[in-house]
Every structure is written in C-alpha cells, then in structure tokens.
Write a protein that holds these residues in place. Structure first.
Motif, PDB file in Angstrom:
ATOM      1  N   ALA A  73      -2.913  -3.652  -4.967  1.00 26.34           N
ATOM      2  CA  ALA A  73      -1.785  -4.011  -5.836  1.00 26.34           C
ATOM      3  C   ALA A  73      -0.566  -4.365  -4.992  1.00 26.34           C
ATOM      4  O   ALA A  73      -0.442  -3.903  -3.852  1.00 26.34           O
ATOM      5  CB  ALA A  73      -1.452  -2.849  -6.767  1.00 26.34           C
ATOM      6  N   VAL A  74       0.289  -5.195  -5.566  1.00 26.91           N
ATOM      7  CA  VAL A  74       1.594  -5.490  -4.959  1.00 26.91           C
ATOM      8  C   VAL A  74       2.661  -5.513  -6.044  1.00 26.91           C
ATOM      9  O   VAL A  74       2.364  -5.815  -7.203  1.00 26.91           O
ATOM     10  CB  VAL A  74       1.658  -6.873  -4.259  1.00 26.91           C
ATOM     11  N   ASP A  75       3.892  -5.207  -5.646  1.00 24.93           N
ATOM     12  CA  ASP A  75       5.032  -5.366  -6.540  1.00 24.93           C
ATOM     13  C   ASP A  75       5.889  -6.502  -5.992  1.00 24.93           C
ATOM     14  O   ASP A  75       6.349  -6.441  -4.845  1.00 24.93           O
ATOM     15  CB  ASP A  75       5.866  -4.082  -6.589  1.00 24.93           C
ATOM     16  N   LEU A  76       6.073  -7.528  -6.816  1.00 22.66           N
ATOM     17  CA  LEU A  76       6.862  -8.695  -6.417  1.00 22.66           C
ATOM     18  C   LEU A  76       8.165  -8.690  -7.210  1.00 22.66           C
ATOM     19  O   LEU A  76       8.166  -8.891  -8.425  1.00 22.66           O
ATOM     20  CB  LEU A  76       6.080  -9.983  -6.692  1.00 22.66           C
ATOM     21  N   ASN A 131       6.195  -1.501 -19.353  1.00 21.66           N
ATOM     22  CA  ASN A 131       6.173  -2.827 -18.723  1.00 21.66           C
ATOM     23  C   ASN A 131       6.557  -2.718 -17.264  1.00 21.66           C
ATOM     24  O   ASN A 131       7.632  -2.248 -16.940  1.00 21.66           O
ATOM     25  CB  ASN A 131       7.192  -3.773 -19.369  1.00 21.66           C
ATOM     26  N   ASP A 132       5.676  -3.187 -16.410  1.00 20.89           N
ATOM     27  CA  ASP A 132       5.946  -3.159 -14.975  1.00 20.89           C
ATOM     28  C   ASP A 132       5.835  -4.599 -14.463  1.00 20.89           C
ATOM     29  O   ASP A 132       4.852  -4.975 -13.835  1.00 20.89           O
ATOM     30  CB  ASP A 132       4.935  -2.222 -14.310  1.00 20.89           C
ATOM     31  N   GLY A 133       6.848  -5.384 -14.790  1.00 19.37           N
ATOM     32  CA  GLY A 133       6.831  -6.823 -14.517  1.00 19.37           C
ATOM     33  C   GLY A 133       6.535  -7.223 -13.082  1.00 19.37           C
ATOM     34  O   GLY A 133       5.868  -8.231 -12.845  1.00 19.37           O
ATOM     35  N   PRO A 134       7.007  -6.474 -12.080  1.00 22.93           N
ATOM     36  CA  PRO A 134       6.718  -6.865 -10.696  1.00 22.93           C
ATOM     37  C   PRO A 134       5.287  -6.565 -10.238  1.00 22.93           C
ATOM     38  O   PRO A 134       4.863  -7.029  -9.190  1.00 22.93           O
ATOM     39  CB  PRO A 134       7.719  -6.018  -9.875  1.00 22.93           C
ATOM     40  N   HIS A 135       4.540  -5.768 -11.020  1.00 24.64           N
ATOM     41  CA  HIS A 135       3.243  -5.238 -10.547  1.00 24.64           C
ATOM     42  C   HIS A 135       2.062  -6.176 -10.827  1.00 24.64           C
ATOM     43  O   HIS A 135       1.858  -6.630 -11.951  1.00 24.64           O
ATOM     44  CB  HIS A 135       2.998  -3.885 -11.220  1.00 24.64           C
ATOM     45  N   TRP A 136       1.268  -6.406  -9.791  1.00 29.52           N
ATOM     46  CA  TRP A 136       0.044  -7.218  -9.889  1.00 29.52           C
ATOM     47  C   TRP A 136      -1.075  -6.457  -9.211  1.00 29.52           C
ATOM     48  O   TRP A 136      -0.886  -5.911  -8.125  1.00 29.52           O
ATOM     49  CB  TRP A 136       0.246  -8.554  -9.172  1.00 29.52           C
ATOM     50  N   GLN A 173      -3.491   1.713  -8.015  1.00 26.36           N
ATOM     51  CA  GLN A 173      -4.152   0.618  -7.289  1.00 26.36           C
ATOM     52  C   GLN A 173      -3.424   0.317  -5.985  1.00 26.36           C
ATOM     53  O   GLN A 173      -3.946  -0.375  -5.131  1.00 26.36           O
ATOM     54  CB  GLN A 173      -4.190  -0.636  -8.149  1.00 26.36           C
ATOM     55  N   HIS A 174      -2.198   0.843  -5.844  1.00 30.81           N
ATOM     56  CA  HIS A 174      -1.472   0.662  -4.581  1.00 30.81           C
ATOM     57  C   HIS A 174      -2.062   1.527  -3.468  1.00 30.81           C
ATOM     58  O   HIS A 174      -1.779   1.313  -2.301  1.00 30.81           O
ATOM     59  CB  HIS A 174       0.004   1.052  -4.745  1.00 30.81           C
ATOM     60  N   GLN A 175      -2.834   2.538  -3.846  1.00 28.69           N
ATOM     61  CA  GLN A 175      -3.459   3.392  -2.839  1.00 28.69           C
ATOM     62  C   GLN A 175      -4.749   2.746  -2.336  1.00 28.69           C
ATOM     63  O   GLN A 175      -5.319   1.876  -3.007  1.00 28.69           O
ATOM     64  CB  GLN A 175      -3.753   4.765  -3.445  1.00 28.69           C
ATOM     65  N   ILE A 182       0.835  -1.193   0.000  1.00 36.36           N
ATOM     66  CA  ILE A 182       0.000   0.000   0.000  1.00 36.36           C
ATOM     67  C   ILE A 182       0.883   1.261   0.000  1.00 36.36           C
ATOM     68  O   ILE A 182       1.978   1.273   0.548  1.00 36.36           O
ATOM     69  CB  ILE A 182      -0.978  -0.030   1.198  1.00 36.36           C
ATOM     70  N   ARG A 183       0.383   2.292  -0.677  1.00 35.80           N
ATOM     71  CA  ARG A 183       1.099   3.573  -0.751  1.00 35.80           C
ATOM     72  C   ARG A 183       0.150   4.710  -0.403  1.00 35.80           C
ATOM     73  O   ARG A 183      -1.026   4.639  -0.721  1.00 35.80           O
ATOM     74  CB  ARG A 183       1.559   3.858  -2.189  1.00 35.80           C
ATOM     75  N   THR A 184       0.717   5.769   0.150  1.00 36.13           N
ATOM     76  CA  THR A 184      -0.064   6.998   0.326  1.00 36.13           C
ATOM     77  C   THR A 184      -0.018   7.790  -0.986  1.00 36.13           C
ATOM     78  O   THR A 184       0.796   7.497  -1.869  1.00 36.13           O
ATOM     79  CB  THR A 184       0.539   7.882   1.430  1.00 36.13           C
TER      80      THR A 184
HETATM   81 ZN   LIG Z   1       3.037  -1.607  -8.617  1.00 33.29          ZN
END
Ligand SMILES: [Zn+2]
Length: 161
Positions: A77-80, A151-156, A66-68, A41-43
């Motif tokens: 959302a998460v970044d792996l 492309n944001d490969g880590p992002h789901w 979506q991280h907010q 999560i992000r602000t």
């Molecule tokens: Zn992300």
C-alpha cells in the motif's frame, strides 16, 4: 505541468511492491496535481501508533495493514497526499485529481488496486464513473448500514484477484 517524485517520495517507496511502484511512477507523469508519497511500508509498531490515534482501523498485530510487509515480502500500500505550495495538504478536490491519474496508470499497467476513498471489493480498474461518484456511493452504502464511512483518499493498495 510535469511532476516528478522527490527524494522523500522515493525513500517511502523502498520496500513497496514493484507493481505499486510502477503505478506511482506512471501516475506522477500524467497527473494534473502534484503529490508526495507520504507513507509506504510500516512496521507493526508504526501501525499501532496510527491505530492509537484513530488514524487507522488496523492495530498492526491482530489486524495488519497492507502497509506492513505482506506474504510477497513487500508492503502493498501507499498513501499519496496532494503536495500544494510546498506541503502535504489533505484536500479532496486535489485527491480526486490524483485518483484519476492513479486509476489511469493502474489500467494502463494492468495492476489491480483498491482505493481507500471508496474501499470496495472490485478493483478500481473495473469501475466506471468518477472517483467522486465512488466516494459518494461508498458513503451512502455505509450510512444505509448505520455505519460510519472511513474515507482514506490518499490510500491505495494492491488487490489479489
Ligand atoms: Zn494507507
């Protein structure tokens, strides 16, 4: 090799939608490639910082990530990021391996996800072929539109069908 989520990864998952958390917990059990949860999560201010250094296309205010926190009350959302030799490494071969595990987990658990590697309007759960093919198709589509691929490969992120 069986991996498990570290303390930092667990912390990053706090405030993230339980459906995504379940997918991440399952993915780490089945993946051939270790990963860390780099961002949960992000602000709005966090998001703005990323936007300012061109690490995201969303500014956090006019366009939320979506991280907010979403209407659900959670970040969705998460970044792996691949975890290699004790550090996070942005490596596509490793990202593809993680993607295979995440997709398998999402299918098993019935959680519809969008992947930042190929964006798209259909959940990855319904795609056939490999994550590598999806990225190639996305890049080709963007180029044919005269646009740059992001492309944001880590992002789901969670999809609401
Ligand atoms: Zn992300």
């Amino acid at each position: 090799m069986t991996y498990s989520l570290g303390r930092r990864s667990r912390q990053e998952l706090e405030g993230v939608h339980p459906d995504i958390v379940r997918v991440v917990e399952r993915a780490i059990e089945i993946t051939d490639q270790d990963f860390t949860v780099f961002d949960g999560i992000r602000t709005a201010a966090d998001q703005r910082k990323l936007y300012n250094r061109r690490a995201s296309q969303r500014d956090g205010y006019n366009r939320k990530s979506q991280h907010q926190k979403q209407a659900s009350g959670f970040g969705e959302a998460v970044d792996l990021v691949p975890w290699i030799n004790g550090k996070p490494v942005w490596d596509w071969d490793a990202i593809y391996k993680i993607a295979e595990a995440v997709v398998q987990a999402a299918v098993e658990l019935g959680v519809p996800l969008r992947w930042g590697g190929c964006w798209g309007d259909v959940p990855v759960n319904e795609l056939s072929g490999s994550p590598e093919n999806w990225v190639a198709a996305y890049v080709k589509r963007k180029r044919s539109q005269g646009k740059r691929a992001f492309n944001d490969g880590p992002h789901w992120e969670l999809m609401h069908p």
